[in-house]
Enzyme design. Structure first.
Site, mmCIF file in Angstrom:
data_model
loop_
_atom_site.group_PDB
_atom_site.id
_atom_site.type_symbol
_atom_site.label_atom_id
_atom_site.label_comp_id
_atom_site.label_asym_id
_atom_site.label_seq_id
_atom_site.Cartn_x
_atom_site.Cartn_y
_atom_site.Cartn_z
ATOM 1 N N SER A 26 0.821 -1.208 0.000
ATOM 2 C CA SER A 26 0.000 0.000 0.000
ATOM 3 C C SER A 26 0.860 1.266 0.000
ATOM 4 C CB SER A 26 -0.907 0.029 1.233
ATOM 5 O OG SER A 26 -1.658 -1.166 1.324
ATOM 6 N N GLN A 27 0.230 2.349 -0.441
ATOM 7 C CA GLN A 27 0.860 3.673 -0.429
ATOM 8 C C GLN A 27 1.155 4.071 1.031
ATOM 9 O OE1 GLN A 27 -2.026 6.503 -1.710
ATOM 10 N NE2 GLN A 27 -0.601 8.221 -1.584
#
Ligand code: SAH
Length: 226
Positions: free
Chosen positions: A75-76
């Site tokens: 994920s970011q």
């Protein structure tokens, strides 16, 4: 407070994987609205490049999601920070369940700020790699399981907090049933083109207070094991 700090040797890196690169990411997260200093400190001290393929190391501290194989992504960082902050806002949960171990990065961030993390992944090879990272980083407070996370982890329920890192149309019933009556759940919900990060908080009477936190883009929550 950082409950379980990582060993200093884990933070070695040069150029794009250096402490300076992590410091820059921490500044960016603050600029983009992350308020919880514990979360910022943990992200500053977590070697995200250990969670991705060597070929992508130069991009490890960009604020973007990156591929980890098997069609999945790490994920970011902003999303990891926002979800972690949202879980900690009403006090530190003791037992946290994560659905979707992936690279193990979110679990490692959590394991530095809460006592116990339980994480479930349906793709065995990803879980194997994540477990190796947990060992290398010396984190003994993460337990992991190869299973369909839609079933939660019944033997360890209830959990004070639950985080889903893959998006479904709704929160699976079995998972919601494993949240303690005053627990907090954070998850992306919706279709691939229209997802919202939501937080549900148990009111202690069997009902939930639901809030929308942000627009997000996660890989889908699938059924069965891979
Ligand atoms: N938290 C991860 C994000 C990984 S992407 C990280 O920090 O890297 C989401 C992950 O959820 C993928 O690895 C995918 O295989 C997994 N996943 C999707 N559906 C699942 C399910 N039903 N049970 C367990 N894991 C699932």
């Amino acid at each position: 407070m950082n409950v379980h700090p990582l060993p200093p040797s884990a933070l070695k890196g040069e150029g794009m994987t250096s402490q300076r690169a992590r410091d820059r990411l921490a500044v960016k997260l603050k600029e983009e609205g992350i308020r919880d200093q514990r979360v910022i400190d943990v992200i500053r001290n977590t070697p995200r490049h250990h969670f991705i393929d060597q070929a992508l190391h130069s991009r490890a501290y960009e604020n973007t999601a990156l591929p980890i194989g098997h069609g999945q992504t790490i994920s970011q960082p902003w999303v990891v920070a926002r979800m972690t902050e949202a879980l900690l806002e009403f006090g530190t949960p003791q037992k946290v369940l994560e659905i979707g171990t992936g690279s193990g990065y979110q679990a490692v961030v959590l394991a530095q700020v809460v006592p116990q993390v339980f994480t479930v992944e349906r793709i065995e090879e990803l879980l194997r790699q994540a477990r190796r990272r947990f060992r290398q980083l010396g984190l003994a407070n993460i337990r992991s399981r190869h299973d369909d996370g839609k079933l939660g982890w019944a033997d360890e329920a209830p959990f004070d907090a639950i985080i889903l890192t893959a998006a479904g149309d709704a929160i699976p019933h079995a998972v919601l049933d494993q949240l303690s009556p005053t627990g907090v759940l954070v998850a992306p919900v919706g279709s691939p083109s229209n997802q919202t990060l939501i937080r549900m908080r148990g009111d202690g009477q069997g009902d939930f207070i639901q809030e929308e936190l942000a627009a997000v883009s996660f890989v889908p929550l699938l059924g069965g094991i891979g």
